[in-house]
Design a protein around this motif. Structure first.
Motif, PDB file in Angstrom:
ATOM      1  N   PRO A   1      80.108   3.953 -34.156  1.00 11.28           N
ATOM      2  CA  PRO A   1      79.497   4.562 -32.967  1.00 11.28           C
ATOM      3  C   PRO A   1      78.586   3.567 -32.249  1.00 11.28           C
ATOM      4  O   PRO A   1      77.893   2.767 -32.882  1.00 11.28           O
ATOM      5  CB  PRO A   1      78.699   5.730 -33.556  1.00 11.28           C
ATOM      6  CG  PRO A   1      79.405   6.062 -34.831  1.00 11.28           C
ATOM      7  CD  PRO A   1      79.889   4.756 -35.381  1.00 11.28           C
ATOM      8  N   ARG A   2      78.620   3.629 -30.920  1.00 12.05           N
ATOM      9  CA  ARG A   2      77.901   2.647 -30.103  1.00 12.05           C
ATOM     10  C   ARG A   2      76.414   2.575 -30.446  1.00 12.05           C
ATOM     11  O   ARG A   2      75.839   1.494 -30.556  1.00 12.05           O
ATOM     12  CB  ARG A   2      78.081   2.984 -28.622  1.00 12.05           C
ATOM     13  CG  ARG A   2      77.414   2.015 -27.672  1.00 12.05           C
ATOM     14  CD  ARG A   2      77.883   2.269 -26.249  1.00 12.05           C
ATOM     15  NE  ARG A   2      78.007   3.700 -25.968  1.00 12.05           N
ATOM     16  CZ  ARG A   2      78.521   4.191 -24.854  1.00 12.05           C
ATOM     17  NH1 ARG A   2      78.972   3.378 -23.920  1.00 12.05           N
ATOM     18  NH2 ARG A   2      78.608   5.494 -24.667  1.00 12.05           N
ATOM     19  N   ARG A  51      74.541  -1.044 -31.939  1.00 17.61           N
ATOM     20  CA  ARG A  51      73.497  -1.823 -31.268  1.00 17.61           C
ATOM     21  C   ARG A  51      72.210  -1.933 -32.083  1.00 17.61           C
ATOM     22  O   ARG A  51      71.434  -2.857 -31.881  1.00 17.61           O
ATOM     23  CB  ARG A  51      73.187  -1.201 -29.895  1.00 17.61           C
ATOM     24  CG  ARG A  51      74.307  -1.318 -28.895  1.00 17.61           C
ATOM     25  CD  ARG A  51      74.521  -2.747 -28.458  1.00 17.61           C
ATOM     26  NE  ARG A  51      75.679  -2.904 -27.592  1.00 17.61           N
ATOM     27  CZ  ARG A  51      76.044  -4.045 -27.025  1.00 17.61           C
ATOM     28  NH1 ARG A  51      75.338  -5.124 -27.254  1.00 17.61           N
ATOM     29  NH2 ARG A  51      77.107  -4.096 -26.269  1.00 17.61           N
ATOM     30  N   ARG A  52      71.998  -1.011 -32.991  1.00 21.95           N
ATOM     31  CA  ARG A  52      70.775  -1.033 -33.799  1.00 21.95           C
ATOM     32  C   ARG A  52      70.988  -1.657 -35.172  1.00 21.95           C
ATOM     33  O   ARG A  52      70.041  -1.817 -35.931  1.00 21.95           O
ATOM     34  CB  ARG A  52      70.234   0.399 -33.983  1.00 21.95           C
ATOM     35  CG  ARG A  52      69.758   1.057 -32.705  1.00 21.95           C
ATOM     36  CD  ARG A  52      68.942   2.306 -33.007  1.00 21.95           C
ATOM     37  NE  ARG A  52      69.709   3.284 -33.773  1.00 21.95           N
ATOM     38  CZ  ARG A  52      70.450   4.241 -33.227  1.00 21.95           C
ATOM     39  NH1 ARG A  52      70.517   4.345 -31.907  1.00 21.95           N
ATOM     40  NH2 ARG A  52      71.113   5.107 -33.987  1.00 21.95           N
ATOM     41  N   SER A  53      72.233  -1.985 -35.489  1.00 23.79           N
ATOM     42  CA  SER A  53      72.535  -2.467 -36.837  1.00 23.79           C
ATOM     43  C   SER A  53      72.168  -3.934 -37.018  1.00 23.79           C
ATOM     44  O   SER A  53      72.169  -4.731 -36.075  1.00 23.79           O
ATOM     45  CB  SER A  53      74.027  -2.285 -37.131  1.00 23.79           C
ATOM     46  OG  SER A  53      74.800  -3.191 -36.355  1.00 23.79           O
ATOM     47  N   ALA A  91      71.624  -9.509 -36.368  1.00 24.38           N
ATOM     48  CA  ALA A  91      71.572 -10.745 -37.157  1.00 24.38           C
ATOM     49  C   ALA A  91      72.791 -10.776 -38.079  1.00 24.38           C
ATOM     50  O   ALA A  91      72.687 -10.512 -39.284  1.00 24.38           O
ATOM     51  CB  ALA A  91      70.277 -10.809 -37.973  1.00 24.38           C
ATOM     52  N   PRO A  92      73.978 -11.054 -37.516  1.00 23.15           N
ATOM     53  CA  PRO A  92      75.199 -10.975 -38.305  1.00 23.15           C
ATOM     54  C   PRO A  92      75.235 -11.964 -39.477  1.00 23.15           C
ATOM     55  O   PRO A  92      74.914 -13.140 -39.320  1.00 23.15           O
ATOM     56  CB  PRO A  92      76.303 -11.285 -37.289  1.00 23.15           C
ATOM     57  CG  PRO A  92      75.621 -11.969 -36.154  1.00 23.15           C
ATOM     58  CD  PRO A  92      74.239 -11.439 -36.118  1.00 23.15           C
ATOM     59  N   SER A  93      75.599 -11.433 -40.621  1.00 25.82           N
ATOM     60  CA  SER A  93      75.776 -12.234 -41.826  1.00 25.82           C
ATOM     61  C   SER A  93      76.731 -11.479 -42.727  1.00 25.82           C
ATOM     62  O   SER A  93      77.035 -10.298 -42.495  1.00 25.82           O
ATOM     63  CB  SER A  93      74.441 -12.433 -42.548  1.00 25.82           C
ATOM     64  OG  SER A  93      73.960 -11.191 -43.039  1.00 25.82           O
ATOM     65  N   GLU A 122      77.875   1.742 -45.303  1.00 25.27           N
ATOM     66  CA  GLU A 122      77.255   2.921 -44.693  1.00 25.27           C
ATOM     67  C   GLU A 122      78.270   3.748 -43.910  1.00 25.27           C
ATOM     68  O   GLU A 122      78.241   4.988 -43.937  1.00 25.27           O
ATOM     69  CB  GLU A 122      76.115   2.489 -43.768  1.00 25.27           C
ATOM     70  CG  GLU A 122      74.911   1.905 -44.494  1.00 25.27           C
ATOM     71  CD  GLU A 122      73.886   1.330 -43.528  1.00 25.27           C
ATOM     72  OE1 GLU A 122      74.153   1.359 -42.290  1.00 25.27           O
ATOM     73  OE2 GLU A 122      72.848   0.833 -43.991  1.00 25.27           O
ATOM     74  N   LEU A 123      79.177   3.075 -43.202  1.00 21.72           N
ATOM     75  CA  LEU A 123      80.147   3.771 -42.352  1.00 21.72           C
ATOM     76  C   LEU A 123      81.447   4.093 -43.082  1.00 21.72           C
ATOM     77  O   LEU A 123      82.317   4.765 -42.514  1.00 21.72           O
ATOM     78  CB  LEU A 123      80.456   2.906 -41.122  1.00 21.72           C
ATOM     79  CG  LEU A 123      79.287   2.652 -40.164  1.00 21.72           C
ATOM     80  CD1 LEU A 123      79.708   1.664 -39.073  1.00 21.72           C
ATOM     81  CD2 LEU A 123      78.790   3.945 -39.546  1.00 21.72           C
TER      82      LEU A 123
END
Length: 406
Positions: free
Chosen positions: A337-338, A342-344, A349-351, A361-362
């Motif tokens: 979900p959008r 955006r808050r993840s 900070a992708p890693s 989580e999803l």
């Protein structure tokens, strides 16, 4: 004034006789007789239009009539058609009227566009002659086992075999094309024949599955349906579970690699009996591509596919079609979900750690998150080890099939 809508032939004849009597009397305007004559005339006309509709005039006959009326010769029509040969071909019903011709004739000869659009297409036999059978990828179709060995067949026999292959799938011919509207970014003039050959194969393959399909209901397709499908990606056997899930819901899923020269990821359509079909090429042997393509095509089934539509998608190409944009949005939302995205941490900070955390989580596969980051950043060197490379074809295709398609 005791008048009623005409519902029977007896009532029609009675009103017709009364109109004839009134007309013979030639009543003055604004009298009771004049008003009744007007009302009866309207009722008779409405009944005649519904009971005996007038067929639209043939456009060629309309052009010939106007030529006779104005004393024109074929040479006088060259400004409207472009060349004298085109004038001759159109008037002899060997060439259909184009939009440009219709516009020019409408203005120049005073013929309505509706009349000219009417039946301007050439007949079916002429249309079939406009199909260039040599443009079908016959060698590749034969190599894949779609056609019998035709290397020593005469040209006319080859055409009959290919025509039979296409028509068996219900893809009948119309004016200079096929009676199936292709949408999506995979279609192009240079690949049309290959795409129709592939589509015919998909339809035929889907019919082999019908005995084991569940009952399809349109109202089953929803955002929740897409979300449930997306969460099957969490399993190592997710692609197989997804196919099983869709087929229980009455949706045939066909895996058919694309033909050479086509840039095709997947398709969504319905067979002539209404059976919904999702087809995947596995052009990119990656989990992220498999899952996004699958949900994109199911979204098309939900929102866009009619009985005579087929969406053939190259998901690497940006599309201006609002239907493609909607299918993309629905697929993205089903996975992530959008607001969540955006808050993840995976977005901010992708890693590897943040991707795997969000995936857990999803309840979706990490490859889907990695694929979205690569797509949105345009940097396809990111997280190559998380995209599920070489983890799809092995589930659906044998080693021999994979080798044969290289």
């Amino acid at each position: 004034m005791n008048t009623k809508v005409i519902r029977t032939e007896e009532q029609y004849r009675a009103y017709l006789e009364e109109v004839q009597v009134l007309m013979a009397q030639a009543p003055a305007l604004y009298t009771e007789e004049s008003d009744r004559l007007e009302v009866l005339t309207v009722l008779l006309e409405a009944y005649e239009n519904s009971k005996y509709p007038v067929e639209p005039p043939d456009p060629i006959d309309a052009i010939l009539f106007r030529m006779q009326e104005k004393g024109l010769k074929q040479a006088d029509l060259v400004p409207y058609f472009g060349t004298s040969s085109r004038v001759s071909e159109v008037l002899h019903r060997k060439r259909p009227l184009t939009v440009q011709m219709i516009r020019a004739l409408s203005l120049g000869l005073g013929l309505s566009a509706e009349t000219l659009v009417g039946l301007s297409a050439p007949d079916t036999e002429q249309s079939k002659k406009e199909i260039d059978w040599s443009k079908f990828p016959i060698k590749e179709m034969t190599r894949r086992g779609w056609l019998q060995n035709i290397s020593h067949q005469a040209k006319t026999s080859v055409e009959d075999i290919v025509r039979g292959f296409i028509s068996d799938a219900g893809l009948q011919f119309g004016s200079a094309s096929f009676r199936r509207t292709l949408s999506g970014e995979a279609k192009s003039p240079t690949t049309q024949y290959s795409l129709y050959a592939w589509l015919a194969r998909v339809i035929q393959s889907s019919r082999e599955k019908k005995a084991k399909l569940g009952t399809f209901r349109d109202d089953h397709l929803s955002s929740n349906f897409l979300r449930e499908l997306a969460q099957l990606s969490w399993s190592d056997q997710g692609p197989l579970l997804a196919v099983e899930y869709l087929e229980k819901q009455g949706i045939a899923v066909v895996i058919e690699p694309h033909l050479k020269g086509t840039q095709l990821d997947g398709a969504a359509l319905k067979d002539i009996d209404g059976t919904p079909i999702v087809a995947l090429t596995l052009r990119y042997d990656r989990l992220d591509n498999f899952w996004f393509t699958l949900l994109h095509e199911v979204a098309h089934l939900w929102k866009h596919v009619g009985n005579e539509d087929a969406f053939l998608d190259d998901l690497n190409t940006e599309s201006e079609d609002r239907r493609e944009a909607e299918a993309n949005r629905l697929a993205r939302e089903a996975f992530i979900p959008r607001g969540v995205w955006r808050r993840s941490d995976a977005f901010i900070a992708p890693s590897r750690e943040s991707i795997e955390k969000l995936a857990k989580e999803l309840k979706i596969h990490p490859s889907i998150i990695a694929g979205r980051l690569r797509k949105e950043s345009g940097n396809y060197s990111l997280f190559p080890d998380l995209t599920g490379q070489h983890q799809v074809k092995a589930l659906f295709l044998s080693t021999a099939e994979c080798e044969a398609l290289k």
